[in-house]
Design a protein around this motif. Structure first.
Motif, PDB file in Angstrom:
ATOM      1  N   THR A  10       0.851  -1.197   0.000  1.00  0.00           N
ATOM      2  CA  THR A  10       0.000   0.000   0.000  1.00  0.00           C
ATOM      3  C   THR A  10       0.886   1.247   0.000  1.00  0.00           C
ATOM      4  OG1 THR A  10      -0.136  -0.107   2.416  1.00  0.00           O
ATOM      5  CG2 THR A  10      -1.921  -1.144   1.175  1.00  0.00           C
ATOM      6  N   GLY A  11       1.986   1.147  -0.716  1.00  0.00           N
ATOM      7  CA  GLY A  11       2.981   2.213  -0.735  1.00  0.00           C
ATOM      8  C   GLY A  11       2.680   3.310  -1.733  1.00  0.00           C
ATOM      9  N   ILE A  12       3.749   3.945  -2.218  1.00  0.00           N
ATOM     10  CA  ILE A  12       3.622   5.146  -3.043  1.00  0.00           C
ATOM     11  C   ILE A  12       3.132   4.869  -4.454  1.00  0.00           C
ATOM     12  CG2 ILE A  12       5.365   6.386  -1.716  1.00  0.00           C
ATOM     13  CD1 ILE A  12       7.338   5.852  -4.053  1.00  0.00           C
ATOM     14  N   GLY A  13       3.220   3.630  -4.906  1.00  0.00           N
ATOM     15  CA  GLY A  13       2.800   3.303  -6.256  1.00  0.00           C
ATOM     16  C   GLY A  13       3.778   3.813  -7.295  1.00  0.00           C
ATOM     17  N   ILE A  14       3.529   3.445  -8.534  1.00  0.00           N
ATOM     18  CA  ILE A  14       4.437   3.780  -9.635  1.00  0.00           C
ATOM     19  C   ILE A  14       3.608   4.362 -10.776  1.00  0.00           C
ATOM     20  CG2 ILE A  14       6.123   2.856 -11.277  1.00  0.00           C
ATOM     21  CD1 ILE A  14       6.311   0.425  -9.225  1.00  0.00           C
ATOM     22  N   PRO A  15       3.992   5.528 -11.281  1.00  0.00           N
ATOM     23  CA  PRO A  15       3.258   6.097 -12.418  1.00  0.00           C
ATOM     24  C   PRO A  15       3.279   5.136 -13.607  1.00  0.00           C
ATOM     25  CG  PRO A  15       4.890   7.661 -11.577  1.00  0.00           C
ATOM     26  CD  PRO A  15       5.118   6.363 -10.879  1.00  0.00           C
ATOM     27  N   GLN A  16       2.216   5.124 -14.368  1.00  0.00           N
ATOM     28  CA  GLN A  16       2.085   4.221 -15.523  1.00  0.00           C
ATOM     29  C   GLN A  16       3.263   4.359 -16.480  1.00  0.00           C
ATOM     30  OE1 GLN A  16      -0.332   1.845 -15.948  1.00  0.00           O
ATOM     31  NE2 GLN A  16       0.829   1.171 -17.718  1.00  0.00           N
ATOM     32  N   HIS A  17       3.683   5.581 -16.789  1.00  0.00           N
ATOM     33  CA  HIS A  17       4.769   5.783 -17.755  1.00  0.00           C
ATOM     34  C   HIS A  17       6.104   5.194 -17.271  1.00  0.00           C
ATOM     35  CE1 HIS A  17       5.455   9.245 -15.072  1.00  0.00           C
ATOM     36  NE2 HIS A  17       6.715   9.172 -15.471  1.00  0.00           N
ATOM     37  N   ALA A  18       6.282   5.058 -15.971  1.00  0.00           N
ATOM     38  CA  ALA A  18       7.541   4.539 -15.428  1.00  0.00           C
ATOM     39  C   ALA A  18       7.548   3.016 -15.321  1.00  0.00           C
ATOM     40  CB  ALA A  18       7.800   5.145 -14.052  1.00  0.00           C
TER      41      ALA A  18
END
Length: 171
Positions: A80-88
């Motif tokens: 449930t962390g910061i997540g990753i942008p789709q483009h990355a």
């Protein structure tokens, strides 16, 4: 279970839950490469914990398919962390890549971890993937075929890089 024990103190110190769920259909004895499997799971759990400030990190082992001599596993590490942008997400498994430069400054690391995970998963004939939503968390998973050793046939002497794991530990 050993990985949860290994990381439980750090999880407690961070105030996050570290959970595990193991499919009951998992054979008691399977044969594969325990060193590489552990390296992959430990790396994914370490990353999940590094990028999770609250909530949980969860390890799930699912049996996708099973026949007389092989079992296909899917091992998932979600957070449930910061997540990753789709483009990355497309370049995450390349060496020296992180979601953005501020990630390195804020969380540390070289960007090699997921590239190594990708290579290890490839070495054990598996596949690796990620699903993530920025600000909500990430789910890294890999699928891997392993030998099912629950049959009555006598055990063959394993190759040096392959060991047998039973419910009581590594044999």
């Amino acid at each position: 279970k050993d990985i949860v024990i290994l990381h439980s103190l750090k999880a407690e110190q961070q105030g996050i839950a570290l959970l595990q769920q193991i499919d009951e259909a998992l054979p008691a004895t399977i044969m594969g490469d325990p060193t590489r499997l552990l390296q992959v799971i430990v790396n994914l759990v370490s990353n999940a914990m590094k990028f999770t400030r609250q909530g949980e990190v969860k390890i799930v082992v699912d049996v996708l398919d099973k026949n007389d001599d092989e079992v296909q596993l899917k091992i998932t590490v979600s957070d449930t962390g910061i997540g990753i942008p789709q483009h990355a997400q497309e370049s995450l498994f390349k060496a020296f890549t992180q979601a953005d430069g501020s990630t390195t400054r804020k969380f540390g690391g070289t960007g090699l971890g997921l590239a190594i995970v990708s290579q290890l998963v490839e070495l054990i004939d598996g596949s690796l993937g990620v699903d993530s939503v920025e600000g909500e968390g990430s789910t890294f998973w890999f699928e891997v075929p392993l030998e099912d050793r629950e049959c009555d046939a006598p055990l063959e002497v394993p190759e040096p890089s392959r060991q047998i794991f039973s419910a009581s530990g590594w044999l």
